[in-house]
Design a protein around this motif. Structure first.
Motif, PDB file in Angstrom:
ATOM      1  N   PRO A  92       0.550  -1.339  -0.050  1.00  0.00           N
ATOM      2  CA  PRO A  92      -0.190   0.070   0.399  1.00  0.00           C
ATOM      3  C   PRO A  92       0.817   1.187  -0.087  1.00  0.00           C
ATOM      4  O   PRO A  92       1.986   1.336   0.850  1.00  0.00           O
ATOM      5  CB  PRO A  92      -0.741  -0.004   1.446  1.00  0.00           C
ATOM      6  CG  PRO A  92      -0.598  -1.490   1.959  1.00  0.00           C
ATOM      7  CD  PRO A  92       0.876  -2.194   1.142  1.00  0.00           C
ATOM      8  N   THR A 112      -6.623  -1.216  -3.110  1.00  0.00           N
ATOM      9  CA  THR A 112      -6.544  -1.266  -1.213  1.00  0.00           C
ATOM     10  C   THR A 112      -5.880  -2.868  -1.283  1.00  0.00           C
ATOM     11  O   THR A 112      -6.754  -3.966  -1.884  1.00  0.00           O
ATOM     12  CB  THR A 112      -8.016  -1.052  -0.339  1.00  0.00           C
ATOM     13  OG1 THR A 112      -8.134  -2.383  -0.133  1.00  0.00           O
ATOM     14  CG2 THR A 112      -8.227   0.121  -0.157  1.00  0.00           C
ATOM     15  N   HIS A 118     -11.649   2.236  -3.534  1.00  0.00           N
ATOM     16  CA  HIS A 118     -11.014   3.019  -2.452  1.00  0.00           C
ATOM     17  C   HIS A 118     -11.743   4.613  -3.109  1.00  0.00           C
ATOM     18  O   HIS A 118     -12.315   4.479  -2.935  1.00  0.00           O
ATOM     19  CB  HIS A 118      -9.585   3.473  -2.438  1.00  0.00           C
ATOM     20  CG  HIS A 118      -9.658   4.655  -1.900  1.00  0.00           C
ATOM     21  ND1 HIS A 118      -9.645   4.961  -0.965  1.00  0.00           N
ATOM     22  CD2 HIS A 118      -8.674   5.946  -2.201  1.00  0.00           C
ATOM     23  CE1 HIS A 118      -9.671   6.416  -0.281  1.00  0.00           C
ATOM     24  NE2 HIS A 118      -9.079   7.018  -1.639  1.00  0.00           N
ATOM     25  N   ARG A 119     -11.076   4.468  -4.763  1.00  0.00           N
ATOM     26  CA  ARG A 119     -11.741   4.823  -5.493  1.00  0.00           C
ATOM     27  C   ARG A 119     -11.420   5.367  -7.139  1.00  0.00           C
ATOM     28  O   ARG A 119     -10.771   3.927  -7.616  1.00  0.00           O
ATOM     29  CB  ARG A 119     -11.364   6.627  -5.597  1.00  0.00           C
ATOM     30  CG  ARG A 119      -9.903   6.912  -6.305  1.00  0.00           C
ATOM     31  CD  ARG A 119     -10.197   8.539  -5.717  1.00  0.00           C
ATOM     32  NE  ARG A 119      -9.111   8.938  -6.574  1.00  0.00           N
ATOM     33  CZ  ARG A 119      -9.214   9.758  -7.729  1.00  0.00           C
ATOM     34  NH1 ARG A 119     -10.587  10.281  -7.460  1.00  0.00           N
ATOM     35  NH2 ARG A 119      -8.512  10.710  -8.437  1.00  0.00           N
ATOM     36  N   SER A 134      -4.054   8.510  -5.806  1.00  0.00           N
ATOM     37  CA  SER A 134      -5.518   7.363  -5.396  1.00  0.00           C
ATOM     38  C   SER A 134      -5.668   7.983  -4.248  1.00  0.00           C
ATOM     39  O   SER A 134      -6.733   7.585  -3.662  1.00  0.00           O
ATOM     40  CB  SER A 134      -4.030   6.193  -4.637  1.00  0.00           C
ATOM     41  OG  SER A 134      -3.857   6.780  -4.121  1.00  0.00           O
ATOM     42  N   ALA A 136      -5.444   8.133  -1.275  1.00  0.00           N
ATOM     43  CA  ALA A 136      -5.137   7.370  -0.362  1.00  0.00           C
ATOM     44  C   ALA A 136      -3.644   6.316   0.068  1.00  0.00           C
ATOM     45  O   ALA A 136      -3.936   5.733  -1.632  1.00  0.00           O
ATOM     46  CB  ALA A 136      -6.583   6.664   0.596  1.00  0.00           C
ATOM     47  N   VAL A 138      -3.063   2.876  -1.311  1.00  0.00           N
ATOM     48  CA  VAL A 138      -3.518   1.374  -2.615  1.00  0.00           C
ATOM     49  C   VAL A 138      -2.175   0.813  -2.940  1.00  0.00           C
ATOM     50  O   VAL A 138      -1.232   1.389  -2.749  1.00  0.00           O
ATOM     51  CB  VAL A 138      -4.877   2.028  -3.837  1.00  0.00           C
ATOM     52  CG1 VAL A 138      -5.783   3.077  -3.081  1.00  0.00           C
ATOM     53  CG2 VAL A 138      -3.543   2.715  -4.384  1.00  0.00           C
ATOM     54  N   PRO A 156     -16.715   3.053  -4.572  1.00  0.00           N
ATOM     55  CA  PRO A 156     -16.078   2.347  -3.564  1.00  0.00           C
ATOM     56  C   PRO A 156     -17.185   1.726  -2.748  1.00  0.00           C
ATOM     57  O   PRO A 156     -17.823   1.931  -2.347  1.00  0.00           O
ATOM     58  CB  PRO A 156     -16.108   4.173  -3.356  1.00  0.00           C
ATOM     59  CG  PRO A 156     -15.963   4.883  -4.082  1.00  0.00           C
ATOM     60  CD  PRO A 156     -16.999   4.583  -5.189  1.00  0.00           C
ATOM     61  N   GLY A 157     -15.694   0.504  -1.706  1.00  0.00           N
ATOM     62  CA  GLY A 157     -16.198  -0.426  -1.097  1.00  0.00           C
ATOM     63  C   GLY A 157     -16.331  -1.385  -1.993  1.00  0.00           C
ATOM     64  O   GLY A 157     -16.492  -2.267  -1.636  1.00  0.00           O
TER      65      GLY A 157
END
Length: 171
Positions: A92, A112, A118-119, A134, A136, A138, A156-157
Motif C-alpha cells: 500500500p 486497497t 477506494h475510488r 489515489s 489514500a 492503495v 467505492p467499497g
C-alpha cells in the motif's frame, strides 16, 4: 525429352506446396497461441468486480514490475470492452498516475490491499500530464476503457478479486 524437367518441376511444385502449407499451419498455430496474449507479451488474467448488481468479470494484463508499470497502456490505440490492466505496486502506498503518451481515455480504479475499491477516476483525459492521485494508500490500480466503470456499476467499497489481490487480502 521434356519428361525429365517436367518431373523436376512437379517435384518442386509439390515441395513448395508442402512448405507453403507448413508455413500457413505454423502461422495459424502462432495466432491461436497468441490469442490470450496481448501487446507487450502479457497474458490476460481474470479479474472480478463484486458490485451491487452482482459479479462483473474482466480480463486484465498484469503490470507487476517497474518496467511494466511505467509503460502501462501507453501507445495503445484500442482496448477491448471488458479488458484492462492491473497495476500491482507491491505494498500500500499513495499512487499518482498520468496519461502521458496514452491515446485512450481510461477509467482508473484504485484498489486497497484488502481488495476494496477506494475510488474511481472516470474518463481520464488522453495525453494529459495532469496527476491523478489515489487519494489514500492503495496497492492496486485497474485501468479500463473510459465508460467501463459505469457500465460495470463500480463504486467505492466494491470488492475486487483476482489472484494477486486475493493473496494480498488473505483470501
Amino acid at each position: 525429352m521434356t519428361c525429365g524437367p517436367a518431373r523436376a518441376d512437379k517435384r518442386r511444385m509439390l515441395t513448395l506446396s508442402r512448405a507453403f502449407r507448413t508455413l500457413i499451419f505454423a502461422l495459424l498455430a502462432l495466432v491461436a497461441a497468441g490469442a490470450s496474449v496481448v501487446a507487450g507479451g502479457s497474458k490476460l488474467e481474470p479479474l472480478t468486480f463484486h458490485t451491487a448488481a452482482g459479479p462483473r468479470a474482466v480480463q486484465v494484463e498484469v503490470a507487476d514490475t517497474p518496467e511494466r508499470r511505467q509503460v502501462g497502456l501507453m501507445y495503445r490505440r484500442a482496448l477491448a470492452p471488458d479488458h484492462g490492466m492491473l497495476f500491482d505496486f507491491g505494498a500500500p502506498q499513495p499512487v499518482a498516475m498520468w496519461m502521458k503518451n496514452t491515446y485512450l481515455s481510461l477509467d482508473m480504479v484504485f484498489v486497497t490491499d484488502k481488495g476494496l475499491v477506494h475510488r474511481v477516476e472516470r474518463g481520464a483525459e488522453p495525453l494529459s500530464e495532469a496527476i491523478i492521485d489515489s487519494g489514500a494508500p492503495v496497492r492496486f490500480v485497474v485501468e479500463l476503457a473510459a465508460g467501463e466503470a459505469d457500465a460495470l456499476g463500480l463504486k467505492p467499497g466494491d470488492r475486487v478479486s483476482q489472484r494477486l489481490i486475493d493473496a494480498a487480502a488473505g483470501r
